[in-house]
Motif scaffolding. Structure first.
Motif, short mmCIF file in Angstrom:
data_model
loop_
_atom_site.label_atom_id
_atom_site.label_comp_id
_atom_site.label_asym_id
_atom_site.label_seq_id
_atom_site.Cartn_x
_atom_site.Cartn_y
_atom_site.Cartn_z
N HIS A 459 103.09 103.59 58.95
CA HIS A 459 102.76 102.50 57.56
C HIS A 459 100.99 102.81 57.94
O HIS A 459 100.57 102.06 59.42
N ILE A 519 101.23 103.69 51.91
CA ILE A 519 101.83 104.33 51.06
C ILE A 519 101.62 103.84 49.55
O ILE A 519 102.96 102.50 49.83
N HIS A 522 105.42 102.49 49.28
CA HIS A 522 105.71 100.60 50.14
C HIS A 522 104.80 99.99 49.21
O HIS A 522 105.61 98.41 49.29
N MET A 527 105.24 95.56 50.15
CA MET A 527 104.63 95.96 51.24
C MET A 527 103.46 95.49 51.21
O MET A 527 102.42 95.83 51.76
CU LIG Z 1 104.78 101.41 53.85
#
Ligand SMILES: [Cu+2]
Length: 534
Positions: A459, A519, A522, A527
């Protein structure tokens, strides 16, 4: 031969195999096999208009209109897109350290959007995150002082749950911040001539030319990827280089793909910058990795006059996948032959697409794919090479004992049903909640943020308001390419990355800044967290 039929040949790649969000994948148009690449047909690289705004009463004013439009990426079909003052992407905003800027943003979109100034140190109310929505027909006019070192930054949608689709459709652009310190250096500096921004974005297209975007479980989990590369909105671009030294400013503006960039002849180049500014000295290398949101600048030497292709290998970011040997940041290259020369390119591509076919389903693996980012053709008459400076500038020393405390951030992804119900994408066990302030930091203090990745995929962690420095990865000092100013840092599976950061001048007990995975799927899935500076 280039016609619609052959253009759509790539549709067979996923044909009848997978169903994404209820849409049969035979609609999925694969650019990698399309004739506009295999026939060698190329398009002149589009250079975003350099927009210095207008200075009135000591304020640099930018008028930015979010609008819908259509773009002609593929021959014979129109693609509905979003842009800023144009159909897709926006102009390159040019500003100077010390400027006071005002952004007059208006929106003709049919949904709520935001515009975030990625990498900028500014008051939270001017940040352009989810707390600064711009409604359809609405306006937003933040003002702030440019307190950055010279670098390339960017602006993009940060709408709650909608950053992914909005950036994907084009709501993004580059920002050049200039300062006297960097302008004094002998670096290529002529915009569009020997200093060229490259906004790198993979996209997928439907048969009718529209962009394919879906939030299927697979696409939320892996992030949305496509198999057609757009560079500044150009498919298969070519650039006629009129100088011996060429400075490329790279922005990974993709929603989810990580890339390893290199040249097809393996030549080395000088990396001169990281996200938020120049490095202390040029770093000689033959490849550079960028996660979504990250930027770098490289200077390449074209004095031999040979055409050269700039390539991007999509990087496998799943930690559980074996083989290939772990490289650089604990991630594997999509193609380990990168840098050894391409050999037969068509054969290479065939192998790649075969892999794509095997892994394009609802499986766990991201496609491994090689893209041509830019075909560079040196012209016969070229500006002579200048001597590259060996030192660029000096950065403040990094000293962990400056930190008053360490905060831990554990990134995780729930699997299967927990993810589908929402709440599967977490930082410290919690998904984004607009009503919850996760962290409160004291102004004019230095902290260490320790980012731990408990999931099985890499990530890119982005922190608003600050440029930070990487202290270490699993206890090891960062490589030369990561020793500069950063606002986004990759955290590989099971890796612990410590960054040191200082929160200065701007306080607001009510309005938070964001930290999140870059991302975009995400981020949209939760997130993300919020911090206030008090
Ligand atoms: Cu991510």
């Amino acid at each position: 031969m280039t016609n619609r039929r052959s253009l759509l040949g790539g549709a067979a790649i996923g044909g009848g195999v997978l169903v994404i969000g209820g849409i049969a994948a035979r609609e999925f148009l694969g650019g990698g096999r399309s004739s506009y690449i295999s026939s060698g047909s190329v398009n002149p690289l589009q250079i975003p208009t350099l927009y210095p705004g207008k200075v009135e009463g000591g304020v640099r004013i930018f008028d930015l209109n979010l609008q819908r439009g259509t773009s002609r990426f593929l021959k014979g079909v129109d693609t509905p897109t979003i842009g800023i003052n144009q159909p897709y992407l926006g102009p390159t905003l040019e500003m100077y350290a010390g400027d006071t800027v005002r952004m007059n943003v208006s929106s003709e979109l049919s949904e709520t959007a935001t515009v975030h100034w990625h990498g900028f140190h500014l008051p939270a109310r001017a940040d352009g995150g989810p707390h600064q929505p711009i409604e359809p027909g609405g306006k937003w006019s933040p003002s702030f002082e440019v307190r950055q070192r010279a670098s390339m930054f960017w602006y993009h949608s940060h709408a709650l749950h909608r950053s992914g689709p909005q950036v994907y459709q084009g709501l993004a652009g580059a920002i050049y911040v200039r300062d006297t310190e960097s302008e004094r250096l002998d670096l290529p500096n002529d915009y569009g001539i020997d200093d060229v921004p490259l906004i790198v974005q993979d996209r997928a297209f439907n048969r009718d030319g529209s962009l394919f975007y879906s939030t299927s479980m697979r696409n939320v989990m892996m992030g949305m990827t496509g198999n057609t590369m757009l560079v500044n909105g150009t498919v298969n671009p070519v650039f006629e280089a009129r100088s011996n030294l060429l400075r490329l400013r790279l922005l990974n503006g993709s929603n989810a793909r990580f890339y390893r960039f290199a040249f097809d002849d393996g030549r080395s180049f000088a990396q001169v910058a990281s996200d938020g500014g120049l490095l202390e000295q040029p770093y000689r290398t033959n490849n550079v990795i960028l996660a979504p949101g990250e930027r770098t600048q490289i200077v390449i030497d074209l004095s031999d006059g040979s055409p050269v292709a700039f390539l991007a290998d999509s990087i496998e970011t799943m930690g559980m996948m074996g083989g290939g040997g772990m490289q650089n940041r604990g991630m594997m290259s999509g193609n380990d032959r990168m840098g050894d020369g391409m050999g037969d390119r068509r054969e290479g591509r065939g192998e790649m697409m075969d892999r794509g076919m095997r892994t394009n389903g609802e499986g766990m693996m991201n496609e491994r794919q090689r893209f041509t980012v830019l075909n560079i053709r040196p012209t016969a008459q070229r500006r002579k090479a200048i001597t590259m400076p060996t030192r660029l500038l000096s950065l403040p020393r990094v000293d962990p004992t400056d930190a008053v405390r360490t905060r831990r951030f554990v990134l995780n992804m729930g699997m299967g049903m927990s993810m589908m119900r929402g709440g599967g994408f977490t930082i410290n066990g919690q998904s984004m909640d607009m009503q919850r302030i996760d962290e409160t930091v004291k102004v004019n203090t230095t902290e260490i943020w320790q980012i731990e990745n408990a999931s099985m995929m890499a990530h890119p962690f982005h922190i608003h308001d600050v440029q930070f420095r990487v202290l270490d990865r699993n206890g090891r000092a960062p490589g030369p390419e990561e020793r500069g100013l950063k606002d986004t840092v990759t955290v590989a599976p099971r890796e612990v990355v410590r960054v040191i950061l200082r929160f200065e001048e701007y306080t607001d007990p009510d309005l938070p800044y964001m930290y999140h995975c870059h991302i975009l799927e995400h981020e949209d899935a939760g997130m993300m967290g919020q911090f206030v500076v008090v």
